[in-house]
Motif scaffolding. Structure first.
Motif, PDB file in Angstrom:
ATOM      1  N   MET A   1       0.842  -1.175   0.000  1.00 29.76           N
ATOM      2  CA  MET A   1       0.000   0.000   0.000  1.00 29.76           C
ATOM      3  C   MET A   1       0.893   1.246   0.000  1.00 29.76           C
ATOM      4  SD  MET A   1      -2.869   1.142   2.749  1.00 29.76           S
ATOM      5  CE  MET A   1      -1.950   2.005   3.986  1.00 29.76           C
ATOM      6  N   THR A   2       0.585   2.191  -0.873  1.00 33.45           N
ATOM      7  CA  THR A   2       1.299   3.451  -0.939  1.00 33.45           C
ATOM      8  C   THR A   2       0.356   4.568  -0.538  1.00 33.45           C
ATOM      9  OG1 THR A   2       2.667   2.636  -2.739  1.00 33.45           O
ATOM     10  CG2 THR A   2       2.567   5.012  -2.437  1.00 33.45           C
ATOM     11  N   LEU A   3       0.805   5.423   0.349  1.00 37.59           N
ATOM     12  CA  LEU A   3       0.014   6.572   0.760  1.00 37.59           C
ATOM     13  C   LEU A   3       0.490   7.819   0.048  1.00 37.59           C
ATOM     14  CD1 LEU A   3      -0.104   6.038   4.629  1.00 37.59           C
ATOM     15  CD2 LEU A   3      -1.920   5.613   2.990  1.00 37.59           C
ATOM     16  N   HIS A   4      -0.418   8.753  -0.158  1.00 38.36           N
ATOM     17  CA  HIS A   4      -0.069  10.059  -0.677  1.00 38.36           C
ATOM     18  C   HIS A   4      -0.985  11.081   0.004  1.00 38.36           C
ATOM     19  CE1 HIS A   4      -3.373   8.829  -3.350  1.00 38.36           C
ATOM     20  NE2 HIS A   4      -3.640  10.109  -3.409  1.00 38.36           N
ATOM     21  N   THR A   5      -0.593  12.323  -0.028  1.00 40.12           N
ATOM     22  CA  THR A   5      -1.382  13.362   0.613  1.00 40.12           C
ATOM     23  C   THR A   5      -2.696  13.537  -0.123  1.00 40.12           C
ATOM     24  OG1 THR A   5       0.644  14.488   1.256  1.00 40.12           O
ATOM     25  CG2 THR A   5      -1.381  15.777   1.329  1.00 40.12           C
ATOM     26  N   GLY A   6      -3.777  13.494   0.631  1.00 39.82           N
ATOM     27  CA  GLY A   6      -5.095  13.726   0.049  1.00 39.82           C
ATOM     28  C   GLY A   6      -5.405  15.209  -0.020  1.00 39.82           C
ATOM     29  N   HIS A   7      -5.461  15.848   1.129  1.00 37.28           N
ATOM     30  CA  HIS A   7      -5.598  17.302   1.212  1.00 37.28           C
ATOM     31  C   HIS A   7      -5.044  17.744   2.554  1.00 37.28           C
ATOM     32  CE1 HIS A   7      -9.274  16.238   3.467  1.00 37.28           C
ATOM     33  NE2 HIS A   7      -9.151  17.427   4.035  1.00 37.28           N
ATOM     34  N   VAL A   8      -4.869  19.041   2.709  1.00 33.80           N
ATOM     35  CA  VAL A   8      -4.340  19.605   3.941  1.00 33.80           C
ATOM     36  C   VAL A   8      -5.425  20.474   4.559  1.00 33.80           C
ATOM     37  CG1 VAL A   8      -2.605  21.167   4.912  1.00 33.80           C
ATOM     38  CG2 VAL A   8      -1.975  19.586   3.074  1.00 33.80           C
ATOM     39  N   GLY A   9      -5.615  20.359   5.855  1.00 37.84           N
ATOM     40  CA  GLY A   9      -6.558  21.203   6.576  1.00 37.84           C
ATOM     41  C   GLY A   9      -5.804  22.191   7.441  1.00 37.84           C
ATOM     42  N   LEU A  10      -6.148  23.459   7.332  1.00 41.67           N
ATOM     43  CA  LEU A  10      -5.511  24.501   8.131  1.00 41.67           C
ATOM     44  C   LEU A  10      -6.553  25.196   9.001  1.00 41.67           C
ATOM     45  CD1 LEU A  10      -3.247  26.341   5.508  1.00 41.67           C
ATOM     46  CD2 LEU A  10      -2.556  24.618   7.190  1.00 41.67           C
ATOM     47  N   ASN A  11      -6.257  25.376  10.279  1.00 35.40           N
ATOM     48  CA  ASN A  11      -7.078  26.215  11.139  1.00 35.40           C
ATOM     49  C   ASN A  11      -6.725  27.663  10.849  1.00 35.40           C
ATOM     50  OD1 ASN A  11      -8.407  24.161  12.467  1.00 35.40           O
ATOM     51  ND2 ASN A  11      -6.952  24.084  14.142  1.00 35.40           N
ATOM     52  N   VAL A  12      -7.734  28.509  10.723  1.00 34.01           N
ATOM     53  CA  VAL A  12      -7.518  29.926  10.449  1.00 34.01           C
ATOM     54  C   VAL A  12      -8.306  30.765  11.447  1.00 34.01           C
ATOM     55  CG1 VAL A  12      -7.075  29.503   7.992  1.00 34.01           C
ATOM     56  CG2 VAL A  12      -9.390  30.083   8.738  1.00 34.01           C
ATOM     57  N   THR A  13      -7.874  31.997  11.632  1.00 38.71           N
ATOM     58  CA  THR A  13      -8.566  32.883  12.561  1.00 38.71           C
ATOM     59  C   THR A  13      -9.702  33.654  11.898  1.00 38.71           C
ATOM     60  OG1 THR A  13      -6.982  34.664  12.148  1.00 38.71           O
ATOM     61  CG2 THR A  13      -6.528  33.191  14.020  1.00 38.71           C
ATOM     62  N   ASP A  14      -9.608  33.876  10.584  1.00 38.06           N
ATOM     63  CA  ASP A  14     -10.613  34.666   9.858  1.00 38.06           C
ATOM     64  C   ASP A  14     -10.798  34.021   8.485  1.00 38.06           C
ATOM     65  OD1 ASP A  14     -11.842  36.563   8.122  1.00 38.06           O
ATOM     66  OD2 ASP A  14     -11.055  38.234   9.295  1.00 38.06           O
ATOM     67  N   LEU A  15     -11.882  33.282   8.339  1.00 32.50           N
ATOM     68  CA  LEU A  15     -12.103  32.540   7.095  1.00 32.50           C
ATOM     69  C   LEU A  15     -12.180  33.456   5.877  1.00 32.50           C
ATOM     70  CD1 LEU A  15     -12.527  29.768   5.772  1.00 32.50           C
ATOM     71  CD2 LEU A  15     -14.981  30.148   6.019  1.00 32.50           C
ATOM     72  N   ASP A  16     -12.865  34.571   5.990  1.00 29.95           N
ATOM     73  CA  ASP A  16     -12.994  35.468   4.833  1.00 29.95           C
ATOM     74  C   ASP A  16     -11.626  35.946   4.356  1.00 29.95           C
ATOM     75  OD1 ASP A  16     -15.803  35.286   4.812  1.00 29.95           O
ATOM     76  OD2 ASP A  16     -15.964  36.899   6.286  1.00 29.95           O
ATOM     77  N   ARG A  17     -10.776  36.344   5.286  1.00 29.91           N
ATOM     78  CA  ARG A  17      -9.434  36.822   4.939  1.00 29.91           C
ATOM     79  C   ARG A  17      -8.593  35.702   4.323  1.00 29.91           C
ATOM     80  NH1 ARG A  17      -5.453  38.529   9.710  1.00 29.91           N
ATOM     81  NH2 ARG A  17      -5.714  36.310  10.048  1.00 29.91           N
ATOM     82  N   SER A  18      -8.616  34.517   4.934  1.00 25.53           N
ATOM     83  CA  SER A  18      -7.822  33.396   4.419  1.00 25.53           C
ATOM     84  C   SER A  18      -8.355  32.902   3.086  1.00 25.53           C
ATOM     85  CB  SER A  18      -7.794  32.257   5.439  1.00 25.53           C
ATOM     86  OG  SER A  18      -7.068  32.662   6.575  1.00 25.53           O
ATOM     87  N   LEU A  19      -9.672  32.861   2.944  1.00 32.23           N
ATOM     88  CA  LEU A  19     -10.265  32.445   1.673  1.00 32.23           C
ATOM     89  C   LEU A  19      -9.844  33.390   0.555  1.00 32.23           C
ATOM     90  CD1 LEU A  19     -12.098  30.649  -0.019  1.00 32.23           C
ATOM     91  CD2 LEU A  19     -14.051  31.974   0.821  1.00 32.23           C
ATOM     92  N   ALA A  20      -9.878  34.683   0.818  1.00 29.91           N
ATOM     93  CA  ALA A  20      -9.445  35.656  -0.198  1.00 29.91           C
ATOM     94  C   ALA A  20      -7.990  35.428  -0.575  1.00 29.91           C
ATOM     95  CB  ALA A  20      -9.654  37.083   0.316  1.00 29.91           C
ATOM     96  N   PHE A  21      -7.142  35.151   0.402  1.00 33.04           N
ATOM     97  CA  PHE A  21      -5.721  34.919   0.132  1.00 33.04           C
ATOM     98  C   PHE A  21      -5.523  33.673  -0.736  1.00 33.04           C
ATOM     99  CE2 PHE A  21      -1.693  32.843   1.296  1.00 33.04           C
ATOM    100  CZ  PHE A  21      -0.790  33.846   0.980  1.00 33.04           C
ATOM    101  N   TYR A  22      -6.052  32.543  -0.309  1.00 32.26           N
ATOM    102  CA  TYR A  22      -5.816  31.285  -1.032  1.00 32.26           C
ATOM    103  C   TYR A  22      -6.543  31.233  -2.376  1.00 32.26           C
ATOM    104  CZ  TYR A  22      -3.245  29.356   2.883  1.00 32.26           C
ATOM    105  OH  TYR A  22      -2.291  29.129   3.843  1.00 32.26           O
ATOM    106  N   ARG A  23      -7.702  31.858  -2.467  1.00 29.73           N
ATOM    107  CA  ARG A  23      -8.450  31.865  -3.724  1.00 29.73           C
ATOM    108  C   ARG A  23      -7.927  32.948  -4.662  1.00 29.73           C
ATOM    109  NH1 ARG A  23     -13.982  33.598  -2.406  1.00 29.73           N
ATOM    110  NH2 ARG A  23     -12.869  35.568  -2.381  1.00 29.73           N
ATOM    111  N   ASP A  24      -7.881  34.191  -4.187  1.00 28.80           N
ATOM    112  CA  ASP A  24      -7.595  35.319  -5.067  1.00 28.80           C
ATOM    113  C   ASP A  24      -6.112  35.517  -5.354  1.00 28.80           C
ATOM    114  OD1 ASP A  24     -10.338  35.628  -4.850  1.00 28.80           O
ATOM    115  OD2 ASP A  24     -10.203  37.323  -3.472  1.00 28.80           O
ATOM    116  N   VAL A  25      -5.242  35.207  -4.404  1.00 28.57           N
ATOM    117  CA  VAL A  25      -3.807  35.407  -4.605  1.00 28.57           C
ATOM    118  C   VAL A  25      -3.139  34.144  -5.138  1.00 28.57           C
ATOM    119  CG1 VAL A  25      -1.633  36.073  -3.513  1.00 28.57           C
ATOM    120  CG2 VAL A  25      -3.762  37.164  -2.787  1.00 28.57           C
TER     121      VAL A  25
END
Length: 147
Positions: A1-25
């Protein structure tokens, strides 16, 4: 069996700000979003698969002195694309660990940019080749290890 990264989960303090960063930038695509006041989250993808989940449940910014995530490394398809991300991040006002594209270690062909997201989480965008001749910030340690 080989594993690979599925996705990464990050805790953030302000979803709107982080969403704008990861989506828009950084260009991630919003796949799904939870909008309940006490259960806000965003699933982000690359157009084909889920890559990142942002969870609004952190009370404080990233702390590199605690056990857990060291940094999130993302791979671009060319050094030119890394430089495009660098320009977008500079326009956004992101904090960089090093000036411009740097090598992963002295003499390496791989390298990229090292910066922080709005909560201070350490991020890297790099390429496996194409960074030859870029400076190495640390003589004896991998660049991604200490920033």
């Amino acid at each position: 069996m080989t594993l690979h990264t599925g996705h990464v989960g990050l805790n953030v303090t302000d979803l709107d700000r982080s969403l704008a960063f990861y989506r828009d930038v950084l260009g991630f695509v919003l796949v799904a979003e939870g909008k309940e006041d006490d259960r806000r989250y965003a699933f982000l993808g690359d157009g084909e698969r889920l890559v990142l989940t942002l969870w609004q449940q952190a009370g404080e910014p990233y702390d590199g002195g605690r056990a857990g995530l060291h940094h999130l490394a993302l791979e671009a398809d060319s050094i030119e694309r890394v430089r495009e991300y660098e320009q977008a991040l500079r326009a956004y006002g992101a904090e960089f660990a090093h000036e411009g594209v740097v090598a992963h270690r002295e003499g390496a062909d791989s390298g990229g940019i090292f910066f922080h997201d709005p909560d201070g989480t350490r991020l890297e965008i790099s390429v496996p080749s194409g960074a030859q001749g870029a400076p190495a910030p640390h003589e004896s340690a991998p660049t991604c290890g200490f920033f």
